[in-house]
Structure formats: C-alpha cells, structure tokens
Design an enzyme around this catalytic site. Sequence first.
Site, PDB file in Angstrom:
ATOM      1  N   LEU A  90      35.247  44.863  39.032  1.00 27.81           N
ATOM      2  CA  LEU A  90      35.161  43.446  39.376  1.00 27.81           C
ATOM      3  C   LEU A  90      35.003  43.377  40.888  1.00 27.81           C
ATOM      4  O   LEU A  90      35.650  44.134  41.619  1.00 27.81           O
ATOM      5  CB  LEU A  90      36.439  42.697  38.967  1.00 27.81           C
ATOM      6  CG  LEU A  90      36.556  42.194  37.529  1.00 27.81           C
ATOM      7  CD1 LEU A  90      37.900  41.494  37.346  1.00 27.81           C
ATOM      8  CD2 LEU A  90      35.431  41.252  37.163  1.00 27.81           C
ATOM      9  N   ASP A  91      34.149  42.467  41.358  1.00 27.84           N
ATOM     10  CA  ASP A  91      34.015  42.285  42.809  1.00 27.84           C
ATOM     11  C   ASP A  91      35.397  42.025  43.405  1.00 27.84           C
ATOM     12  O   ASP A  91      36.269  41.436  42.757  1.00 27.84           O
ATOM     13  CB  ASP A  91      33.112  41.081  43.122  1.00 27.84           C
ATOM     14  CG  ASP A  91      31.749  41.193  42.461  1.00 27.84           C
ATOM     15  OD1 ASP A  91      31.356  42.319  42.131  1.00 27.84           O
ATOM     16  OD2 ASP A  91      31.104  40.147  42.271  1.00 27.84           O
ATOM     17  N   THR A  92      35.577  42.421  44.647  1.00 24.70           N
ATOM     18  CA  THR A  92      36.882  42.280  45.301  1.00 24.70           C
ATOM     19  C   THR A  92      37.405  40.851  45.236  1.00 24.70           C
ATOM     20  O   THR A  92      38.583  40.616  44.946  1.00 24.70           O
ATOM     21  CB  THR A  92      36.793  42.734  46.773  1.00 24.70           C
ATOM     22  OG1 THR A  92      36.312  44.094  46.798  1.00 24.70           O
ATOM     23  CG2 THR A  92      38.158  42.692  47.446  1.00 24.70           C
ATOM     24  N   THR A  94      36.550  38.546  43.087  1.00 26.38           N
ATOM     25  CA  THR A  94      36.566  38.003  41.721  1.00 26.38           C
ATOM     26  C   THR A  94      37.894  38.331  41.053  1.00 26.38           C
ATOM     27  O   THR A  94      38.398  39.445  41.168  1.00 26.38           O
ATOM     28  CB  THR A  94      35.400  38.577  40.902  1.00 26.38           C
ATOM     29  OG1 THR A  94      34.164  38.216  41.527  1.00 26.38           O
ATOM     30  CG2 THR A  94      35.408  38.028  39.481  1.00 26.38           C
ATOM     31  N   HIS A 175      27.787  42.074  41.495  1.00 25.13           N
ATOM     32  CA  HIS A 175      27.759  40.654  41.899  1.00 25.13           C
ATOM     33  C   HIS A 175      26.816  39.809  41.022  1.00 25.13           C
ATOM     34  O   HIS A 175      26.294  38.798  41.476  1.00 25.13           O
ATOM     35  CB  HIS A 175      27.312  40.502  43.359  1.00 25.13           C
ATOM     36  CG  HIS A 175      28.098  41.298  44.339  1.00 25.13           C
ATOM     37  ND1 HIS A 175      29.461  41.212  44.452  1.00 25.13           N
ATOM     38  CD2 HIS A 175      27.707  42.212  45.268  1.00 25.13           C
ATOM     39  CE1 HIS A 175      29.889  42.035  45.404  1.00 25.13           C
ATOM     40  NE2 HIS A 175      28.850  42.657  45.908  1.00 25.13           N
TER      41      HIS A 175
END
Length: 226
Positions: A90-92, A94, A175
């Site tokens: 997961l994106d940082t 998110t 992303h």
Amino acid sequence: MGSRRACEELIEQARVEVNGEIVVEQGMRVDPEKDEIKVDGLTVATQSYLFFALNKPAGVVSTMEDPDGRQCLGDYVTNRETRLFHVGRLDTETEGIILLTNHGELAHRLTHPKYGVKKTYLAAITGPLPREVGRRLKDGIELEDGYARADHFRVVEQTGKNYLVEVTLHEGRKHIVRRMLAEAGFPVEKLVRTAFGPIGLGDQKSGWLRRLTNTEVGMLMKEVGM
C-alpha cells in the site's frame, strides 16, 4: 474449526473432505503438513501457517523492516516467532487493509495478475463530479505505463463538493487508484483500501492486527484456485 464435538458433527454431516474424499469415519488420522483438508469446500489452513490482516495507518511504509527507521508494518507485529511478509503493498499515505502471512504460494498468487484478485478502495475527492466519470474509469484511463480500468465505481457519499467514491479494480500497479482519479481530473485527498479480495476491513481500528479465521483463509485460497 470448533470443539471436538462440533467437528464430529461436521464429519457426520459429510461436510469434511480429505484429499478430495468425503470423510465417513470419525477419528481418521491425517498429516496436516501433507493432506488437504476442506470443510464445505474451503481449505482448512494448518497451524504452521499464519495469516493476519492489518489496518495500516497513513505514514507507515509497506515493508517489514525499514533501514531509515521509519514506521513500518513490522512495528505492528509483536512476539513474532515466524518471519512474515506482506501481500503486495500500500502506498505510504494510503490507509487500510494489508495482509501478512508466511504462506509463500498463497501470497504469490494473491498478487499475481493472472488471478485478478480485486481490491476495493474508498477515495475522498472534490467535485463537481460528472455522471460519466464512472463509465470513463471502467472503460479505461490512459496512464504513462498503459491503460488502467476499474471493475466497479460508485459514489458512496456527497456533501456539497466533497465526494467519497468507491473504486474496485484488480490492477496492482503503483499508486494506481491515485493516478487514475488524478488523470480523470480528481486528485485524491484521502485513500483507504477497504477490501482485499473477499477479506473486508470492516470496523477494524487503525493500527490493529487481527488473525484471519479459517473460513477467511479458505476463501482466499479458493479465490486463487488452491
């Protein structure tokens, strides 16, 4: 799966199978490391495998360890005897559900494009939102690394120009949700992954780790043909 008596009842009801054969006798001996055990068609995971769901907070990096000392997934796993790894990333910034396990084959299949496991996200964006935006996302948005398509899109909530939208897709590119919505003209202000395949976040609090149930593990395995 239950107490001894409850499991005996499952066998009596012909709901248990070992290596594809319905179990007809009580007390049948099995090797949980080698034999495939299913209840109602769902695989029962042996205890040597661990499966967790973490509600990742924003700002946490999707690694088990971070050489730069940033907060990472490993910080949320205590008393860990077995080395776990994360299923995808997961994106940082998110938030939301991320799975952790030591079952390599399941983790591989869950993230492999071949199996097309769907993930669901809630995104906060600012409108106004034209009606055709959902169709455009489902038809495909052209990004610098190729087209990306949503499997499902709906508006969950609207307050003035503020929208909460749900996006489901089986893409796993970096992303991807943020880039798709930005390309459509709606930069994401907050993003939460609410489901990974059949496993939902529910009311699990931010930063909490929970062990998946045998039923949930069976559902994941069924999703990827195991």
